[in-house]
Design an enzyme around this catalytic site. Sequence first.
Site, PDB file in Angstrom:
ATOM      1  N   LYS A  84      -6.801   3.377  -3.671  1.00 14.76           N
ATOM      2  CA  LYS A  84      -7.258   3.376  -2.281  1.00 14.76           C
ATOM      3  C   LYS A  84      -7.476   4.807  -1.829  1.00 14.76           C
ATOM      4  O   LYS A  84      -6.726   5.697  -2.232  1.00 14.76           O
ATOM      5  CB  LYS A  84      -6.180   2.662  -1.444  1.00 14.76           C
ATOM      6  N   ASP A 138       0.862  -1.188   0.000  1.00 13.03           N
ATOM      7  CA  ASP A 138       0.000   0.000   0.000  1.00 13.03           C
ATOM      8  C   ASP A 138       0.899   1.238   0.000  1.00 13.03           C
ATOM      9  O   ASP A 138       1.528   1.551   1.014  1.00 13.03           O
ATOM     10  CB  ASP A 138      -0.902   0.013   1.235  1.00 13.03           C
ATOM     11  N   LYS A 197     -10.141   0.217  -2.820  1.00 12.19           N
ATOM     12  CA  LYS A 197     -10.086   0.000  -1.379  1.00 12.19           C
ATOM     13  C   LYS A 197     -10.377   1.293  -0.629  1.00 12.19           C
ATOM     14  O   LYS A 197      -9.525   2.179  -0.566  1.00 12.19           O
ATOM     15  CB  LYS A 197      -8.698  -0.526  -0.983  1.00 12.19           C
TER      16      LYS A 197
END
Lengths: 491, 312
Positions: free
Chosen positions: B208, B143, B244
Amino acid sequence: MAPTRRGPAPRLIFGDLWPFDPAPETADPKLADRYQLFIGGRYVRPRSGQYFDSINPATERRLASIPRAGAADVNAAYAAATAAFRRWSVLPGRERGKYLFRIARLLQDRAREFAVAETLDGGKPIKESRDFDVPMAAAHFFYHAGWADKLEYAAPGRTLRPLGVVGQVIPWNFPLLMLAWKLAPALALGNCVVLKPAETTSITALKFAGILEDAGLPPGVVNLVTGAGETGAWVMGHPAAAKVAFTGSTEVGKAIMRQLAGTDRRMTMELGGKAANIVFDDAPLDQAVEGIVNGIFFNQGHVCCAGSRLLVQEGVAARVIAKLKNRMRMLRVGDPLDKNTDLGAINSAAQLATIRRLVAAGEREGAELWQPEGRLPAQGYFFPPTLLTGVTQSHRVAREEIFGPVLSVLTFRTVDEAIEKANNTAYGLSAGVWTDKGSRILRLSTELKAGVVWANTFNRFDPSSPFGGYKESGFGREGGRQGLLDYAARA
Amino acid sequence: MPPPSAAARHARFRDEVGAVDQVGIEERVAKYTTRSIKKASKVWGLKLAVGMTDLTTLEGKDTPGKVDSLCRKALSPHGAPDLPPVAAVCVYPAMVRRAKQRVGGTPVKVASVATAFPSGQTHLRTRLAEVRGAVADGADEIDMVINRGAFLAGEFSRVQDEIAAVVEACGPAALKVILEVSDLETYDSIRAASFLAMEVLRPGDFIKTSTGKTALNATLGNNQVMLEAIRDFYLDTGVAIGMKPAGGIKTAKQALHFLVAVKETLGDAWLTNKRYRFGASSLLNDLLRQLEKERTGAYQAPYAFSDAAESY
């Protein structure tokens, strides 16, 4: 390094991987088996003794018996209203305001009950009657309750006086809300009312009599008579009416105007529409698509100001239509009482036939029809959300009001052409503009001949915003200060 | 033809990507919250959400013990046999090896934040080294945070080139690109940043919303902007990017609203943890509580669920 596409064109799957369970609204609508006329504060049988059935359009089953008012009943209603006017009209504004506040609060208290009744009787999805019709009806009473003791500020330099007894006939698409639009300003000014709801949707109006009673409204200030077109004609034509207010089709509106030509009767006419919803190539397209959907599929398209003509700039037409189709695949058609239903039932068998006839005419004239896959309920009056592309200005589906979930798509090239096409209609109730340019919005809002021009939104209403038409969409305004003044005597 | 200047590229990219109307998109997402998800459809949605959770601990006080506990919970959220494990555990790079020992060989992935999370304010070479280190330690997913400073300065190419460099550093690991929406502020910028990232991502990578370290995290509004960007990119290129939302999703009801948004925007193909994740920690116990309520008809006390922060 944008990836290049291989194989078939990608498409989205809107299947039933995650189906929603039925989620019916269960509040008790508290329906009576048989309703009576509400005249002079009392529930009275029609002199004729005749009743007709109100049908649930989603099941085709009978809901209740509705009285058929004759000329004698309408006379009695006007007599009661005329008698009540003497005291009601001289009541201080703040006292009238108290009644209106009370009505608004009582309606809020019984919101769920009224929402279910409205959905059962009219076929509209419960989420709309729950989140729009009933709260907006209450909001109109609150708004006008606020005006009742401030009338001297509504028209500075003028003393506003009531007109007398007002005859009102309302349509079947927003039964309770149209009742509120009509009653609230009339009462705030000190008028008395004889109101006739639409034949297919009388139940919430007759239930509303109970709220008027609970609010302690003096007898005769509001009288409710039910029936078909004949009854409406008596209400509109009655010599004791100082003003008539009508919302409905242009055809009936014209008949009323012919009937009253040469009299000194004041009139407000809120009639049909064929609104242009104009999408420019710089618009935020996903939000425009949402606005298009809201513009035409809200209340199954039974909206006089529905955005039934989509005018989209040629450069983005293909993209807008593709996005629109994906969005329409997500619309859930079915049981109006289910909280997840987006499109409910068509109001009546007659209206369903009209929609079918006009859509068939559109196809015959060469428009291309598209409907999302999906089955309609076996019973009841349903029509799927429908797109007609390849429509031109001379198609019937671009000129006549369909009053159903049917969108006609036209294209344009330049701003001038958009304005020309938008105004090339007998109607002029509303229009929508979608663009990122503020200056273009300002220009179109003056050049579009429509009573309401929405910018980057559609079908937004507020009690403080006047609503009404140009050309064959009628005259007079409802809502706001302007709507209030339409119920006041000329100085 | 010489490449366009940074300013020209900035303007052109903004135009290409298009605008988002704030009022309109917020009206759209408000409709998701009126969807009524009951009975079997509720249970299905709750279980799906459990299996989409990236169970996260990102704190200065994280210890091997804390990570062990997190991994145990990830593998067996509530002991029920019909309940899936979560999608991944998400930890700092220093904890990757430990997490891998605990969940390696199971369906639960190890995700690691990297690239100087959460601010990203260090040299690119340091950020890339961090990514390589985490992958070497066994991270299945990385991430990263984008360079918001460069984005706001209009240096779109730099933002994109850095993402591309991280993609390369990831090797076999999947990448999730954190836009940090609260730093970008406007929906227009969130949409533009989504496209900047997607253009250099591989199928199966994610975009995300946020780090969870700022005031504003995942909302239905910015989730929707990103879902629509993913949809437009997919229909245009055929490349399916995942999504996400992270931070701020604390209740099962919220999670169901987010899933309704996925169902109605991207369709059935995104209703899988291969394409949609929740970055969350306390959400998991509320999902479990709602599932138990559906199963037994009664709400259980908070202490009936392991690692519950609330108590009596």
